[in-house]
Scaffold this motif. Structure first.
Motif, PDB file in Angstrom:
ATOM      1  N   LEU A  36      -3.846   7.623  -0.113  1.00  0.00           N
ATOM      2  CA  LEU A  36      -3.418   7.949  -1.463  1.00  0.00           C
ATOM      3  C   LEU A  36      -1.997   7.442  -1.647  1.00  0.00           C
ATOM      4  O   LEU A  36      -1.156   7.631  -0.779  1.00  0.00           O
ATOM      5  CB  LEU A  36      -3.454   9.474  -1.650  1.00  0.00           C
ATOM      6  N   ARG A  37      -1.736   6.778  -2.774  1.00  0.00           N
ATOM      7  CA  ARG A  37      -0.383   6.333  -3.089  1.00  0.00           C
ATOM      8  C   ARG A  37       0.149   7.186  -4.225  1.00  0.00           C
ATOM      9  O   ARG A  37      -0.528   7.404  -5.228  1.00  0.00           O
ATOM     10  CB  ARG A  37      -0.356   4.878  -3.517  1.00  0.00           C
ATOM     11  N   GLU A  51       1.949   9.208 -10.799  1.00  0.00           N
ATOM     12  CA  GLU A  51       0.706   8.454 -10.811  1.00  0.00           C
ATOM     13  C   GLU A  51       0.158   8.452  -9.394  1.00  0.00           C
ATOM     14  O   GLU A  51       0.917   8.314  -8.431  1.00  0.00           O
ATOM     15  CB  GLU A  51       0.933   7.016 -11.270  1.00  0.00           C
ATOM     16  N   GLU A  53      -2.877   6.674  -6.878  1.00  0.00           N
ATOM     17  CA  GLU A  53      -3.838   5.584  -6.724  1.00  0.00           C
ATOM     18  C   GLU A  53      -4.483   5.697  -5.365  1.00  0.00           C
ATOM     19  O   GLU A  53      -3.822   6.056  -4.386  1.00  0.00           O
ATOM     20  CB  GLU A  53      -3.145   4.219  -6.818  1.00  0.00           C
ATOM     21  N   CYS A  55      -5.779   3.721  -2.253  1.00  0.00           N
ATOM     22  CA  CYS A  55      -5.494   2.394  -1.704  1.00  0.00           C
ATOM     23  C   CYS A  55      -6.246   2.205  -0.396  1.00  0.00           C
ATOM     24  O   CYS A  55      -6.675   3.173   0.235  1.00  0.00           O
ATOM     25  CB  CYS A  55      -3.991   2.203  -1.519  1.00  0.00           C
ATOM     26  N   ALA A  65      -2.943  -1.160  -3.416  1.00  0.00           N
ATOM     27  CA  ALA A  65      -3.996  -0.484  -4.169  1.00  0.00           C
ATOM     28  C   ALA A  65      -5.227  -1.371  -4.294  1.00  0.00           C
ATOM     29  O   ALA A  65      -5.141  -2.585  -4.224  1.00  0.00           O
ATOM     30  CB  ALA A  65      -3.484  -0.123  -5.562  1.00  0.00           C
ATOM     31  N   ASP A  66      -6.362  -0.743  -4.486  1.00  0.00           N
ATOM     32  CA  ASP A  66      -7.598  -1.476  -4.717  1.00  0.00           C
ATOM     33  C   ASP A  66      -7.482  -2.318  -5.980  1.00  0.00           C
ATOM     34  O   ASP A  66      -6.798  -1.962  -6.922  1.00  0.00           O
ATOM     35  CB  ASP A  66      -8.768  -0.505  -4.891  1.00  0.00           C
ATOM     36  N   GLU A  69      -3.997  -3.204  -8.202  1.00  0.00           N
ATOM     37  CA  GLU A  69      -3.350  -2.289  -9.149  1.00  0.00           C
ATOM     38  C   GLU A  69      -1.836  -2.459  -9.125  1.00  0.00           C
ATOM     39  O   GLU A  69      -1.271  -3.025  -8.208  1.00  0.00           O
ATOM     40  CB  GLU A  69      -3.702  -0.836  -8.804  1.00  0.00           C
ATOM     41  N   LYS A  70      -1.167  -1.889 -10.124  1.00  0.00           N
ATOM     42  CA  LYS A  70       0.275  -2.025 -10.256  1.00  0.00           C
ATOM     43  C   LYS A  70       1.046  -1.432  -9.099  1.00  0.00           C
ATOM     44  O   LYS A  70       2.187  -1.754  -8.898  1.00  0.00           O
ATOM     45  CB  LYS A  70       0.741  -1.397 -11.566  1.00  0.00           C
ATOM     46  N   GLY A  71       0.422  -0.571  -8.299  1.00  0.00           N
ATOM     47  CA  GLY A  71       1.103   0.032  -7.162  1.00  0.00           C
ATOM     48  C   GLY A  71       1.236  -0.897  -5.974  1.00  0.00           C
ATOM     49  O   GLY A  71       1.859  -0.561  -4.988  1.00  0.00           O
ATOM     50  N   LYS A 112      -8.128  16.852  -9.519  1.00  0.00           N
ATOM     51  CA  LYS A 112      -7.126  15.794  -9.431  1.00  0.00           C
ATOM     52  C   LYS A 112      -6.061  16.121  -8.394  1.00  0.00           C
ATOM     53  O   LYS A 112      -5.852  17.274  -8.034  1.00  0.00           O
ATOM     54  CB  LYS A 112      -6.462  15.569 -10.786  1.00  0.00           C
TER      55      LYS A 112
END
Length: 135
Positions: A36-37, A51, A53, A55, A65-66, A69-71, A112
């Motif tokens: 998890l990011r 946020e 993501e 990963c 990230a998969d 993504e922006k991460g 979440k």
């Protein structure tokens, strides 16, 4: 939920619920490196927003990230690992969340990841994903 990880140099803590959910994601994807990011970006109702993501966590790609993504950042990330579950956090985001507890919450409407305790947050928003910091 009570924390599963002791205070570390990064002071990020994963609750048992967060650890279990990350491990569930690893099992579902058949990849023990999934993690998890946690990112902090400008925006939201209070100035900054959390946020999360999922990963792939493979060594050598900084836990990108998969699907690009922006991460997926080039800067070095801090990795907190508890019982095989990994949390990635870039240096900029870490400065806003140091000392925080990451949890996984489930209610009737949604499930979440959340930042349940952030000592750097002065004010929060009812949405739970937006905050402001003390200056």
């Amino acid at each position: 939920a009570s924390p599963a990880s002791p205070a570390s140099s990064t002071s990020l803590t994963l609750t048992p619920a967060a650890v279990e959910k990350i491990k569930e994601l690893q099992r579902r994807r058949g990849n023990p490196n999934v993690g998890l990011r946690l990112l902090v970006s400008g925006g939201g109702c209070s100035g900054f927003q959390y946020e999360f993501e999922i990963c792939d966590g493979e060594e050598g790609n900084g836990g990108k990230a998969d699907e690009g993504e922006k991460g997926a950042k080039d800067e070095e990330e801090t990795v907190v690992e508890v019982d095989g579950a990994r949390l990635f956090c870039d240096g900029m985001s870490l400065s806003f969340v140091k000392g925080s507890t990451i949890d996984y919450e489930t209610d009737m409407i949604q499930s979440k990841f959340v930042v349940s305790e952030n000592p750097n947050a002065e004010l929060g928003c009812g949405c739970g994903s937006s905050f402001s910091v003390a200056m």
